[in-house]
Design an enzyme around this catalytic site. Structure first.
Site, PDB file in Angstrom:
ATOM      1  N   GLN A   1       0.843  -1.217   0.000  1.00  0.00           N
ATOM      2  CA  GLN A   1       0.000   0.000   0.000  1.00  0.00           C
ATOM      3  C   GLN A   1       0.872   1.258   0.000  1.00  0.00           C
ATOM      4  O   GLN A   1       2.055   1.213   0.325  1.00  0.00           O
ATOM      5  CB  GLN A   1      -0.918  -0.015   1.229  1.00  0.00           C
ATOM      6  CG  GLN A   1      -0.241  -0.343   2.525  1.00  0.00           C
ATOM      7  CD  GLN A   1      -1.150  -1.069   3.532  1.00  0.00           C
ATOM      8  OE1 GLN A   1      -2.411  -1.085   3.472  1.00  0.00           O
ATOM      9  NE2 GLN A   1      -0.525  -1.713   4.503  1.00  0.00           N
TER      10      GLN A   1
ATOM     11  N   ASP B   1      -8.447  -5.027  13.474  1.00  0.00           N
ATOM     12  CA  ASP B   1      -8.142  -3.591  13.363  1.00  0.00           C
ATOM     13  C   ASP B   1      -7.580  -3.338  11.966  1.00  0.00           C
ATOM     14  O   ASP B   1      -6.390  -3.062  11.781  1.00  0.00           O
ATOM     15  CB  ASP B   1      -7.121  -3.217  14.450  1.00  0.00           C
ATOM     16  CG  ASP B   1      -6.731  -1.748  14.388  1.00  0.00           C
ATOM     17  OD1 ASP B   1      -5.658  -1.391  14.939  1.00  0.00           O
ATOM     18  OD2 ASP B   1      -7.464  -0.953  13.755  1.00  0.00           O
TER      19      ASP B   1
ATOM     20  N   ASP C   1      -9.930  -0.292   5.476  1.00  0.00           N
ATOM     21  CA  ASP C   1     -11.282  -0.474   4.937  1.00  0.00           C
ATOM     22  C   ASP C   1     -11.322  -1.616   3.926  1.00  0.00           C
ATOM     23  O   ASP C   1     -10.262  -2.101   3.510  1.00  0.00           O
ATOM     24  CB  ASP C   1     -11.729   0.859   4.303  1.00  0.00           C
ATOM     25  CG  ASP C   1     -12.093   1.874   5.385  1.00  0.00           C
ATOM     26  OD1 ASP C   1     -11.186   2.599   5.836  1.00  0.00           O
ATOM     27  OD2 ASP C   1     -13.264   1.883   5.815  1.00  0.00           O
TER      28      ASP C   1
ATOM     29  N   PRO D   1      -5.603  -4.549   0.555  1.00  0.00           N
ATOM     30  CA  PRO D   1      -5.313  -5.761   1.355  1.00  0.00           C
ATOM     31  C   PRO D   1      -6.359  -6.036   2.436  1.00  0.00           C
ATOM     32  O   PRO D   1      -6.510  -7.152   2.893  1.00  0.00           O
ATOM     33  CB  PRO D   1      -3.933  -5.448   1.950  1.00  0.00           C
ATOM     34  CG  PRO D   1      -3.757  -3.976   1.855  1.00  0.00           C
ATOM     35  CD  PRO D   1      -4.527  -3.552   0.651  1.00  0.00           C
TER      36      PRO D   1
ATOM     37  N   GLY E   1      -3.865 -11.759   7.452  1.00  0.00           N
ATOM     38  CA  GLY E   1      -4.730 -12.257   8.527  1.00  0.00           C
ATOM     39  C   GLY E   1      -5.636 -13.385   8.070  1.00  0.00           C
ATOM     40  O   GLY E   1      -5.958 -14.302   8.840  1.00  0.00           O
TER      41      GLY E   1
ATOM     42  N   ASP F   1      -0.055  -0.072  13.737  1.00  0.00           N
ATOM     43  CA  ASP F   1       0.392   1.139  14.445  1.00  0.00           C
ATOM     44  C   ASP F   1       0.638   0.863  15.928  1.00  0.00           C
ATOM     45  O   ASP F   1       1.312   1.635  16.597  1.00  0.00           O
ATOM     46  CB  ASP F   1      -0.659   2.247  14.282  1.00  0.00           C
ATOM     47  CG  ASP F   1      -2.061   1.766  14.659  1.00  0.00           C
ATOM     48  OD1 ASP F   1      -2.880   1.547  13.762  1.00  0.00           O
ATOM     49  OD2 ASP F   1      -2.292   1.552  15.869  1.00  0.00           O
TER      50      ASP F   1
ATOM     51  N   GLU G   1      -0.016  -8.855  11.204  1.00  0.00           N
ATOM     52  CA  GLU G   1       0.022  -7.656  10.354  1.00  0.00           C
ATOM     53  C   GLU G   1       0.660  -8.031   9.016  1.00  0.00           C
ATOM     54  O   GLU G   1       1.720  -8.642   8.960  1.00  0.00           O
ATOM     55  CB  GLU G   1       0.845  -6.566  11.058  1.00  0.00           C
ATOM     56  CG  GLU G   1       1.247  -5.377  10.208  1.00  0.00           C
ATOM     57  CD  GLU G   1       0.101  -4.611   9.574  1.00  0.00           C
ATOM     58  OE1 GLU G   1      -0.759  -4.104  10.309  1.00  0.00           O
ATOM     59  OE2 GLU G   1       0.055  -4.551   8.324  1.00  0.00           O
TER      60      GLU G   1
HETATM   61  N1  SAM Z   1      -7.648   2.225  12.930  1.00  0.00           N
HETATM   62  C1  SAM Z   1      -7.616   2.058  11.475  1.00  0.00           C
HETATM   63  C2  SAM Z   1      -9.010   2.027  10.922  1.00  0.00           C
HETATM   64  O1  SAM Z   1      -9.960   1.940  11.707  1.00  0.00           O
HETATM   65  O2  SAM Z   1      -9.135   2.103   9.686  1.00  0.00           O
HETATM   66  C3  SAM Z   1      -6.822   0.829  11.132  1.00  0.00           C
HETATM   67  C4  SAM Z   1      -5.378   1.066  11.395  1.00  0.00           C
HETATM   68  S1  SAM Z   1      -4.234  -0.196  11.135  1.00  0.00           S
HETATM   69  C5  SAM Z   1      -2.934   0.798  10.534  1.00  0.00           C
HETATM   70  C6  SAM Z   1      -4.808  -1.086   9.717  1.00  0.00           C
HETATM   71  C7  SAM Z   1      -3.804  -2.175   9.394  1.00  0.00           C
HETATM   72  O3  SAM Z   1      -4.399  -3.275   8.709  1.00  0.00           O
HETATM   73  C8  SAM Z   1      -2.634  -1.732   8.483  1.00  0.00           C
HETATM   74  O4  SAM Z   1      -1.434  -1.807   9.212  1.00  0.00           O
HETATM   75  C9  SAM Z   1      -2.646  -2.720   7.316  1.00  0.00           C
HETATM   76  O5  SAM Z   1      -1.359  -3.026   6.840  1.00  0.00           O
HETATM   77  C10 SAM Z   1      -3.342  -3.902   7.971  1.00  0.00           C
HETATM   78  N2  SAM Z   1      -3.928  -4.881   7.043  1.00  0.00           N
HETATM   79  C11 SAM Z   1      -4.660  -4.637   5.928  1.00  0.00           C
HETATM   80  N3  SAM Z   1      -5.024  -5.791   5.338  1.00  0.00           N
HETATM   81  C12 SAM Z   1      -4.505  -6.801   6.107  1.00  0.00           C
HETATM   82  C13 SAM Z   1      -4.545  -8.221   6.029  1.00  0.00           C
HETATM   83  N4  SAM Z   1      -5.196  -8.837   5.018  1.00  0.00           N
HETATM   84  N5  SAM Z   1      -3.934  -8.939   6.993  1.00  0.00           N
HETATM   85  C14 SAM Z   1      -3.278  -8.308   8.021  1.00  0.00           C
HETATM   86  N6  SAM Z   1      -3.196  -6.956   8.150  1.00  0.00           N
HETATM   87  C15 SAM Z   1      -3.814  -6.218   7.195  1.00  0.00           C
END
Ligand code: SAM
Length: 284
Positions: A30, A154, A157, A161, A137, A85, A104
């Protein structure tokens, strides 16, 4: 003066006055940017969508961690899917848990948030109870392994990914990784703008769990009003504790908070009528 414009919606945008771009790169997964804003401190955005701001992250991280952990009352094992984060980890570790497993997909998020927004994880990654797994995940939960009392999704959207983390298959696999009485919670967007996401998640969770609902929080930089956080468990009593019982549990291991409190915990399951109506309408 430069502005960062969030492009989550094609019909509504929010902009942040940027004082300094601290880091930007296209990771394997991303577009990652961390910038210093005038009002909300340091901000992380992924693929142009606001993820976490120093100024208001406490709202989201306190609610998505403390509500399931205190509703359950005896959590030992927590999983966080996404959450690079470190904010959910930070809050979960305030409870007397034995282990927190963070899954993650993008190590760049962990590395850059630790470097440019260290206050979000606040040392959580150095806690001996934390295990970090760099994986998708959906793959991690599809395999047998450690069972959890609470799984916190967490994620970003349901674009890029994060899209796979909103599927029925993923929720069903999460359920297989729950201990008895376990709870799954997720970030489920802003219902005023993401109604389809609300109805879709509710329909999937309702087909898997005896109790499927939402709880709400008001996060200023997740624009559009109240944010709904998804809830799935086979133990309906988790959602029924009065504030006094939640406070009794909290007092056993109290810590300072800025948004969550026992009264708000109990009230957060009360949903606006338009959200209830969307849930009833389902995806038909
Ligand atoms: N608080 C934020 C929100 O409500 O939108 C989310 C924050 S956190 C940074 C979102 C995390 O999800 C990112 O670090 C991203 O890399 C991770 N992520 C996205 N798709 C994923 C997947 N398929 N498996 C694991 N982590 C994933």
């Amino acid at each position: 003066m430069t502005w960062f414009e969030e492009r989550l919606y094609d019909h509504w945008r929010q902009s942040f006055l940027v004082e300094e771009v601290l880091f930007r790169e296209q990771t394997e997964f991303q577009d990652l940017i961390i910038f210093k804003s005038r009002k909300f401190g340091r901000v992380l955005a992924l693929d142009g969508v606001i993820q976490v701001c120093e100024g208001d992250e406490f709202v989201y991280h306190e609610m998505l961690a403390h509500v399931p952990l205190l509703a359950h009352g005896a959590v030992r094992d927590v999983a966080v899917v996404g959450g690079g984060d470190g904010g959910i980890l930070r809050e979960a570790l305030k409870h007397p848990i034995e282990r927190a497993t963070l899954i993650e997909i993008d190590p760049g998020v962990i590395e850059m948030c630790r470097r440019y927004m260290p206050g979000i994880s606040a040392g959580a990654y150095d806690d001996p109870r934390v295990e970090v797994v760099i994986a998708d995940g959906v793959d991690y939960m599809s395999k047998p392994g450690r069972l959890f009392d609470v799984i916190v999704i967490d994620s970003t959207d349901p674009i890029g990914p994060g899209e796979v983390l909103f599927t029925e298959t993923f929720y069903a696999d999460c359920k297989k990784r729950l201990k008895p009485r376990g709870i799954v919670v997720n970030q489920n967007g802003v219902p005023f703008l993401q109604d389809e996401e609300l109805r879709s998640t509710h329909a999937k969770l309702k087909g898997l769990f005896a109790d499927a609902s939402f709880f709400v929080a008001a996060v200023p930089t997740y624009v559009g009003g109240l944010m709904t956080l998804g809830w799935g468990t086979d133990d309906p009593t988790h959602r029924q504790h009065a504030a006094a019982e939640i406070d009794r549990r909290f007092q056993a291991h109290p810590f300072p908070t800025r948004y969550w409190n026992p009264d708000l915990h109990a009230a957060s399951f009360a949903l606006p009528q338009f959200v209830r109506d969307s849930m009833a309408r389902g995806t038909s």
